[in-house]
Design a protein around this motif. Structure first.
Motif, mmCIF file in Angstrom:
data_model
loop_
_atom_site.group_PDB
_atom_site.id
_atom_site.type_symbol
_atom_site.label_atom_id
_atom_site.label_comp_id
_atom_site.label_asym_id
_atom_site.label_seq_id
_atom_site.Cartn_x
_atom_site.Cartn_y
_atom_site.Cartn_z
ATOM 1 N N ILE A 67 0.835 -1.195 0.000
ATOM 2 C CA ILE A 67 0.000 0.000 0.000
ATOM 3 C C ILE A 67 0.873 1.249 0.000
ATOM 4 C CG2 ILE A 67 -1.883 -1.189 1.197
ATOM 5 C CD1 ILE A 67 -1.026 0.245 3.766
ATOM 6 N N ASP A 68 0.225 2.392 -0.196
ATOM 7 C CA ASP A 68 0.913 3.681 -0.187
ATOM 8 C C ASP A 68 1.487 3.961 1.199
ATOM 9 O OD1 ASP A 68 0.972 6.787 0.134
ATOM 10 O OD2 ASP A 68 0.758 6.466 -2.020
ATOM 11 N N GLU A 69 2.667 4.574 1.228
ATOM 12 C CA GLU A 69 3.328 4.829 2.506
ATOM 13 C C GLU A 69 2.538 5.779 3.402
ATOM 14 O OE1 GLU A 69 7.134 6.393 1.478
ATOM 15 O OE2 GLU A 69 6.351 8.273 0.665
ATOM 16 N N GLU A 70 1.625 6.562 2.813
ATOM 17 C CA GLU A 70 0.838 7.510 3.599
ATOM 18 C C GLU A 70 -0.586 7.027 3.860
ATOM 19 O OE1 GLU A 70 1.003 11.283 1.672
ATOM 20 O OE2 GLU A 70 3.169 11.510 1.938
ATOM 21 N N ALA A 71 -0.884 5.784 3.508
ATOM 22 C CA ALA A 71 -2.236 5.257 3.692
ATOM 23 C C ALA A 71 -2.601 5.198 5.172
ATOM 24 C CB ALA A 71 -2.348 3.871 3.073
ATOM 25 N N SER A 72 -3.848 5.536 5.471
ATOM 26 C CA SER A 72 -4.333 5.553 6.860
ATOM 27 C C SER A 72 -4.842 4.172 7.258
ATOM 28 C CB SER A 72 -5.440 6.600 7.007
ATOM 29 O OG SER A 72 -4.971 7.876 6.671
ATOM 30 N N ILE A 79 1.905 -6.274 5.756
ATOM 31 C CA ILE A 79 1.624 -5.085 4.947
ATOM 32 C C ILE A 79 2.927 -4.317 4.739
ATOM 33 C CG2 ILE A 79 0.483 -2.831 4.884
ATOM 34 C CD1 ILE A 79 -1.900 -4.041 6.279
ATOM 35 N N ILE A 80 3.239 -4.008 3.495
ATOM 36 C CA ILE A 80 4.434 -3.233 3.157
ATOM 37 C C ILE A 80 3.995 -1.896 2.574
ATOM 38 C CG2 ILE A 80 6.438 -3.080 1.617
ATOM 39 C CD1 ILE A 80 6.776 -6.045 1.823
ATOM 40 N N ARG A 81 4.598 -0.829 3.062
ATOM 41 C CA ARG A 81 4.300 0.509 2.553
ATOM 42 C C ARG A 81 5.399 0.938 1.575
ATOM 43 N NH1 ARG A 81 0.525 3.263 5.873
ATOM 44 N NH2 ARG A 81 -0.046 2.042 7.728
ATOM 45 N N VAL A 82 4.989 1.476 0.435
ATOM 46 C CA VAL A 82 5.951 1.952 -0.565
ATOM 47 C C VAL A 82 5.538 3.348 -1.028
ATOM 48 C CG1 VAL A 82 6.533 -0.374 -1.367
ATOM 49 C CG2 VAL A 82 4.686 0.897 -2.486
ATOM 50 N N LYS A 83 6.474 4.051 -1.650
ATOM 51 C CA LYS A 83 6.206 5.420 -2.098
ATOM 52 C C LYS A 83 5.169 5.451 -3.210
ATOM 53 C CE LYS A 83 8.460 9.617 -3.774
ATOM 54 N NZ LYS A 83 9.742 10.262 -4.165
#
Length: 483
Positions: A67-72, A79-83
Motif C-alpha cells: 500500500i501507499d506509505e501515507e495510507a491511513s 503489509i508493506i508501505r511503498v512510495k
C-alpha cells in the motif's frame, strides 16, 4: 508462479530471509480476487482507497499487501508501505511474467488526439510489410492471434493486463508491439508504463485534456512529455509541425535520439479532400488515403515515418501502402443507408478533435444541412463543454444534445454547460436524454444529402449511467432506427 523474494528484489524492496521461499500465485488489485499466494496492491484513486481492503485481502489468502506509505491503515506484519504502489506493481508484473518487454521492440503512440488512429495505421502498414507486430489501443488489441475489438474501456491498462498481453506477444513471436500511451498511464500517479523503454515514441498533437485528473494543462503536458524520457538512447521520436508543443518536445529529447518531423524534415501537402478520401503529396510524390478527415492523412504519414524507421526503407517506397489503409471503427465511420443521408460516427470528444472535424465539415458540406448529435462525459473536464457546444453550433443546422457517459452527473446540468457556449442563432438546439432516441430524431429530421454526425461514443461498447453499464453499439443503433 514466482518466488516472493525474486519479486520483492525486482521492485527494490528489502527481502527478509523468511520471505525467500514463499510462492506467489498472482498479483491482485481487488481483495475479492485474492487467493492463497496472492500479493494484493491497494491503490488510492480519485474516488476510492484500495488500502482499506488490505486486511480483507490477507484474510482471503494473500501473503502480502502493498500500500501507499501515507495510507491511513494500521500497520501489520504482512503489509508493506511503498512510495508509489503503481510503480511497484509495474516492476513486479514485469518480473512475474519473466520480463517479456526485454524480448520485444516497443513503440509508444501518444498525443491529445489521433493516438488510436496512428497506432492502428502503423499496425496495418507493418502487416503490409510482413512484420509481426502486436497492438494495444483504445479500439483494438492484437497479441499475434489476430486483431479483435478491445474489451477494455481504458486505452492503456494496468500493468497486470499489459504484461500478460506482452507475454502473449512474445509467445506468438511478435517482433514489435505498438502501445497507445495515455496521459493517465504516463502520469506518476498511475505509472502504468513505468519501467518500459521504447524504440520509437510518437506524439501526434498536444493541446489539453483530462484536466479533472491532472489538475492543470501544464500537469497534463508534463505527463505526456515524460514519454520522451522513456525512448531508448539512439531511438527515434516522430511528430509533426502541427504539434503545438514541438519546440518543447525537442528540448526534452536526449541528444542521441533521432527526431523525424513531418512537415519539416519530410514536407507534405493536402491537396483535396472529401467525405471519403484525402489526396496530397509527400516529399513531392502523390498519395491517396481512403479516410474521411484531413487529420487522418497526417496520422497515416506519421505511421509511414515509423514504418520507414522499422523497415529501414525510404518512406517514399512505402507510400503506395497508404491507399490500402482502412479506417477504424468509430473514427469518421460512414453508415450506408437507403435514405441518402450521409451518416458518420466519430469518437470526437476533445476541443482539438472538434476543431479538426468541423473545419473539415465546413470545407466539404456545400449546401448540405448538418445535424449533430453530441454530449459530454460526466466527471470530466467541465470547462471544455461550452467550447464544444460553440464549435459544433457554428457548423450545425440542428444540434441534438444527449447522453455520452453521464455517470453520476445530472444530464440536464451537462447539457446546460454545453448550451452556454452556443452563440449561433441559426442553429436549432434540441435535448433528448436517451441516445438512441436522439439518433432516431436526427435520422427522422434528415433529408437526402444531409450530413448527420454522431459524436463522442465512436467504437465504445457501453454507456455509463450512474452505477449501470448499458451495452451500446452506435452503428447498430443507427441501423435499427433508420429502417
Amino acid at each position: 508462479m514466482k518466488a516472493l523474494g525474486e519479486l520483492l528484489r525486482s521492485a527494490h524492496i528489502p527481502v527478509a530471509s523468511t520471505q525467500q521461499s514463499f510462492i506467489v500465485t498472482s498479483l491482485c488489485t481487488h481483495s475479492n480476487a485474492c487467493k492463497e499466494g496472492s500479493i494484493f496492491f491497494g491503490f488510492r484513486g480519485q474516488n476510492s482507497d484500495g488500502s482499506l481492503y488490505a486486511k480483507e485481502a490477507l484474510q482471503n489468502g494473500a501473503i502480502l499487501a502493498i500500500i501507499d506509505e501515507e495510507a491511513s491503515v494500521e500497520d501489520h506484519q504482512f503489509i508493506i508501505r511503498v512510495k508509489n504502489p503503481h510503480q511497484t506493481f509495474a516492476l513486479m508484473n514485469a518480473a512475474f511474467h519473466d520480463n517479456p518487454q526485454a524480448e520485444l521492440k516497443l513503440i509508444a503512440v501518444s498525443g491529445t488526439d489521433g493516438k488510436s488512429s496512428t497506432a492502428d495505421f502503423l499496425h496495418q502498414l507493418l502487416s503490409f510489410e510482413g512484420i509481426p507486430a502486436g497492438l494495444f489501443s483504445t479500439t483494438s488489441i492484437d497479441d499475434g492471434a489476430g486483431k479483435i475489438p478491445s474489451p477494455y474501456r481504458i486505452s492503456t491498462p494496468e500493468a497486470d493486463i499489459l504484461y500478460a498481453f506482452l507475454d502473449r506477444c512474445r509467445a506468438n513471436r511478435m517482433e514489435y508491439v505498438i502501445i497507445e500511451a495515455t496521459s493517465h498511464a504516463l502520469s506518476e500517479e498511475y505509472s502504468r508504463l513505468y519501467g518500459l523503454t521504447f524504440e520509437i515514441g510518437i506524439i501526434t498533437t498536444l493541446s489539453g485534456d483530462h484536466i479533472e485528473f491532472h489538475g492543470s494543462r501544464e500537469a497534463y503536458l508534463e505527463a505526456k512529455l515524460s514519454l520522451l524520457g522513456m525512448i531508448r538512447p539512439r531511438g527515434h521520436f516522430i511528430t509533426s509541425v502541427e504539434n503545438r508543443e514541438l519546440e518543447r518536445c525537442l528540448t526534452r529529447l536526449d541528444s542521441s535520439i533521432h527526431a523525424h518531423i513531418l512537415g519539416l524534415d519530410h514536407p507534405y501537402t493536402i491537396q483535396t479532400c472529401d467525405l471519403h478520401s484525402v489526396r496530397g503529396t509527400f516529399e513531392g510524390r502523390p498519395f491517396t488515403v481512403h479516410l474521411g478527415l484531413e487529420v487522418f492523412a497526417t496520422n497515416t504519414l506519421l505511421a509511414l515515418l515509423a514504418s520507414s524507421v522499422i523497415t529501414a526503407k525510404n518512406p517514399v517506397e512505402l507510400l503506395p501502402h497508404l491507399s490500402n489503409v482502412r479506417p477504424l471503427k468509430g473514427r469518421m465511420q460512414a453508415v450506408p443507408n437507403d435514405k441518402g443521408v450521409l451518416v458518420f460516427i466519430d469518437y470526437a470528444h476533445t476541443i482539438g478533435a472538434y476543431e479538426h472535424l468541423f473545419a473539415f465539415i465546413k470545407q466539404v458540406r456545400g449546401t448540405s444541412r448538418v445535424i449533430t448529435v453530441m454530449g459530454a462525459a460526466g466527471g470530466r473536464d467541465k470547462k471544455k463543454r461550452s467550447v464544444l457546444g460553440g464549435i459544433a453550433s457554428k457548423e450545425s443546422d440542428i444540434l441534438i444534445l444527449t447522453e455520452e457517459d453521464p455517470v453520476f452527473e445530472e444530464l440536464s446540468a451537462i447539457n446546460g454547460m454545453i448550451r452556454n457556449g452556443i452563440a449561433s442563432k441559426s442553429c436549432r438546439v434540441l435535448e433528448i436524454d436517451d441516445r438512441k432516441e436522439a439518433i432516431g430524431e436526427a435520422i427522422r429530421l434528415a433529408q437526402a444529402g444531409d450530413i448527420v454526425l454522431l459524436l463522442g461514443k465512436g467504437h465504445e461498447q457501453s454507456i455509463q449511467r450512474r452505477n449501470l453499464t448499458i451495452p451500446w453499439d452506435e452503428e447498430q443503433a443507427v441501423l435499427e432506427v433508420i429502417r
